[in-house]
Enzyme design. Sequence first.
Site, PDB file in Angstrom:
ATOM      1  N   LYS A  34       0.941  -1.060  -0.140  1.00 41.81           N
ATOM      2  CA  LYS A  34      -0.184  -0.031   0.009  1.00 41.81           C
ATOM      3  C   LYS A  34       0.971   1.292   0.149  1.00 41.81           C
ATOM      4  O   LYS A  34       1.521   1.646   0.905  1.00 41.81           O
ATOM      5  CB  LYS A  34      -0.843   0.070   1.474  1.00 41.81           C
ATOM      6  N   GLY A  72       6.689   5.380   8.514  1.00 33.87           N
ATOM      7  CA  GLY A  72       5.843   6.517   8.437  1.00 33.87           C
ATOM      8  C   GLY A  72       5.861   7.185   9.901  1.00 33.87           C
ATOM      9  O   GLY A  72       6.723   7.216  10.730  1.00 33.87           O
ATOM     10  N   SER A  73       4.510   7.681  10.269  1.00 37.16           N
ATOM     11  CA  SER A  73       4.546   8.532  11.573  1.00 37.16           C
ATOM     12  C   SER A  73       4.252   7.897  12.725  1.00 37.16           C
ATOM     13  O   SER A  73       3.778   6.808  12.545  1.00 37.16           O
ATOM     14  CB  SER A  73       3.693   9.517  11.277  1.00 37.16           C
ATOM     15  N   VAL A 115       0.670   6.645  13.238  1.00 37.81           N
ATOM     16  CA  VAL A 115      -0.032   5.495  12.349  1.00 37.81           C
ATOM     17  C   VAL A 115       0.775   4.459  12.689  1.00 37.81           C
ATOM     18  O   VAL A 115       0.245   3.274  12.727  1.00 37.81           O
ATOM     19  CB  VAL A 115       0.173   5.966  11.166  1.00 37.81           C
ATOM     20  N   GLY A 116       2.234   4.341  13.229  1.00 34.97           N
ATOM     21  CA  GLY A 116       2.703   3.336  13.625  1.00 34.97           C
ATOM     22  C   GLY A 116       2.081   2.541  14.793  1.00 34.97           C
ATOM     23  O   GLY A 116       2.197   1.197  14.836  1.00 34.97           O
ATOM     24  N   GLU A 144       9.374   1.518  11.381  1.00 33.97           N
ATOM     25  CA  GLU A 144      10.487   2.629  11.169  1.00 33.97           C
ATOM     26  C   GLU A 144       9.585   3.700  11.188  1.00 33.97           C
ATOM     27  O   GLU A 144       8.989   4.176  10.400  1.00 33.97           O
ATOM     28  CB  GLU A 144      11.350   2.367   9.874  1.00 33.97           C
ATOM     29  N   CYS A 160      13.728  10.581   7.192  1.00 29.56           N
ATOM     30  CA  CYS A 160      13.447  10.002   8.751  1.00 29.56           C
ATOM     31  C   CYS A 160      14.807  10.214   9.432  1.00 29.56           C
ATOM     32  O   CYS A 160      15.182  10.391  10.541  1.00 29.56           O
ATOM     33  CB  CYS A 160      13.269   8.661   8.663  1.00 29.56           C
ATOM     34  N   GLU A 202      10.307  15.677  15.624  1.00 36.72           N
ATOM     35  CA  GLU A 202      10.553  15.625  14.140  1.00 36.72           C
ATOM     36  C   GLU A 202       9.696  16.691  13.401  1.00 36.72           C
ATOM     37  O   GLU A 202       8.476  16.855  13.485  1.00 36.72           O
ATOM     38  CB  GLU A 202      10.213  14.357  13.777  1.00 36.72           C
TER      39      GLU A 202
HETATM   40  P1  ADP Z   1       2.735  11.248   6.942  1.00 35.74           P
HETATM   41  O1  ADP Z   1       1.933  11.717   8.053  1.00 35.74           O
HETATM   42  O2  ADP Z   1       3.977  11.702   6.857  1.00 35.74           O
HETATM   43  O3  ADP Z   1       1.823  11.347   5.670  1.00 35.74           O
HETATM   44  P2  ADP Z   1       1.675   8.626   7.561  1.00 35.74           P
HETATM   45  O4  ADP Z   1       2.241   7.915   8.461  1.00 35.74           O
HETATM   46  O5  ADP Z   1       0.450   9.148   7.529  1.00 35.74           O
HETATM   47  O6  ADP Z   1       2.845   9.715   7.161  1.00 35.74           O
HETATM   48  O7  ADP Z   1       1.662   7.700   6.110  1.00 35.74           O
HETATM   49  C1  ADP Z   1       2.546   6.770   5.610  1.00 35.74           C
HETATM   50  C2  ADP Z   1       1.625   5.462   5.379  1.00 35.74           C
HETATM   51  O8  ADP Z   1       0.844   5.039   5.999  1.00 35.74           O
HETATM   52  C3  ADP Z   1       1.102   6.002   3.867  1.00 35.74           C
HETATM   53  O9  ADP Z   1       1.195   4.962   2.976  1.00 35.74           O
HETATM   54  C4  ADP Z   1      -0.195   6.266   4.352  1.00 35.74           C
HETATM   55  O10 ADP Z   1      -1.290   6.091   3.340  1.00 35.74           O
HETATM   56  C5  ADP Z   1      -0.400   5.010   5.694  1.00 35.74           C
HETATM   57  N1  ADP Z   1      -1.242   5.132   6.612  1.00 35.74           N
HETATM   58  C6  ADP Z   1      -1.982   6.471   7.178  1.00 35.74           C
HETATM   59  N2  ADP Z   1      -2.715   6.034   8.085  1.00 35.74           N
HETATM   60  C7  ADP Z   1      -2.973   4.822   8.200  1.00 35.74           C
HETATM   61  C8  ADP Z   1      -3.789   4.065   8.923  1.00 35.74           C
HETATM   62  N3  ADP Z   1      -4.780   4.286   9.695  1.00 35.74           N
HETATM   63  N4  ADP Z   1      -3.799   2.608   8.657  1.00 35.74           N
HETATM   64  C9  ADP Z   1      -2.663   2.231   7.794  1.00 35.74           C
HETATM   65  N5  ADP Z   1      -1.827   2.755   7.127  1.00 35.74           N
HETATM   66  C10 ADP Z   1      -2.005   4.225   7.083  1.00 35.74           C
END
Ligand code: ADP
Length: 478
Positions: free
Chosen positions: A171, A224-225, A228-229, A246, A280, A379
Amino acid sequence: MTQMIIDGRKVDAQDGRSIDVVSPVNGDVFTTIPRGQEADVNAAVKAARAALEGDWGRMTALDRGRLLLRLGESVLAHHEELAQLESRDTGKPMSTARADITVLARYFEFYGGAADKVHGQTIPFQKDYSVQLIREPLGVTAHIIPWNYPAQMFGRSVAPALAMGNASVVKPAEDACLSIIRVAELALEVGFPAGALNIVTGLGEEAGASLSRHSDINFITFTGSNEVGVLIQQAAAVNAVKCVLELGGKSAHIVFDDAKFKLAIPAIVKGIVHNAGQTCTAGSRLLVQKGIYAEFMNALAEEFSKVRAGTPDMDLTCGPVVNKAQFDRVNRYIAKGLADGLKVAAEGTIADGVPAGGYFVKPTLFAAPSHDSTLLTEEIFGPVLVALPFDTEADAIRLANATDYGLLGAVWTENGGRQQRVARGIKCGQVYINGFGAGGGVELPFGGVKKSGHGREKGFIALEEMSTTKTLIQFYGE
Ligand code: ADP
């Protein structure tokens, strides 16, 4: 309109919906991607499972490795096309995008060569027993990819998974997925069986969430963030699925009074402005020993003020940040720095002639009087560097560790004992000594501690992360 790749076919979302993709360079919509939903994720996971039970699952390690090597060659043959796609999505300068695609090819080369070099063990046990430890794939691996280095992150995550015989569902980020889709097309062209590699595009909270909570996946990698992690790890917990996370960093350079300025200064500038700071591993904090602080900051300011942001075609030091949300976030931090009493030690420039609707941020070097500002702990993910003086070696280590993150560190000194003491004292996953820059380095195990996440990617260690062991215990007595 770009399409997803599920079960070896290019498809739209089953409900036909799509998402506009906006150019960071001018704010205009330039294409659309499918807005995948649970039904699309289900189809992709089903295809991956079927691939594992079919041709892909039966393939030898040697043949999987050959396919990966062929994909690496195909990436190089389509190098310019992929770099253009990457740059259009992210706004990266063309030379950065080209370098990223070279690294993408390296992932397929490295893991293609490694696929048949992961061996099991035999274990001495009791009399008349033969014990073998064999490596097996985990099964269906899910990969949720960020927008900052789409091609590189895709290669880093997917190449070792495929090398170990997993089938993958990816994804990509909604802001940047074009290069990834194109590579999945190339994978089919070079002979990957349908379902071995599937790409579902869509929003994080829809396609991403559906994938991470799917009951038939066996592993998740996420970059990612932190917010969301946490969601990913919670979803993984429900199905007892292993995940590698990560989640960003606040990496510090530590510059001692015997450091070589000519080595340190260009690396420190590049380490924060490359990719407009959306890395990162960006070196976003600078700790400089008091005796050289003024002299070092003067020399650094001179170099930093040469930094220019522009469009991909201008090919300057950096491009815009990826989207409006990121633009607002970085500018909020710059305003907060000023409000916190930080001094602007230097600024880069935004080139004349960039489109008015583009998300260009002025690169900024701050000098902090004390450790009080959140700009030293949070960050920012933009071209903003904050410097702070320190006294002793112990102070430097304490300050370097004074964030929740622990991804990278850098030590600049000629003193060998100090190099080791400080490198070992920093709590993080990678430390550079008299150098910096984690881009590339596909051979080098990488990952974080503390809130930067857990698990390791890159290098041979990723092959262990993306596989499991089975212990065969055989009695051969009478
Ligand atoms: P940023 O805030 O820098 O955009 P995110 O952590 O939101 O970073 O995004 C990193 C990835 O995680 C993207 O592919 C995003 O679509 C995906 N993502 C965002 N929210 C969710 C979620 N609730 N569940 C799974 N994947 C997500």
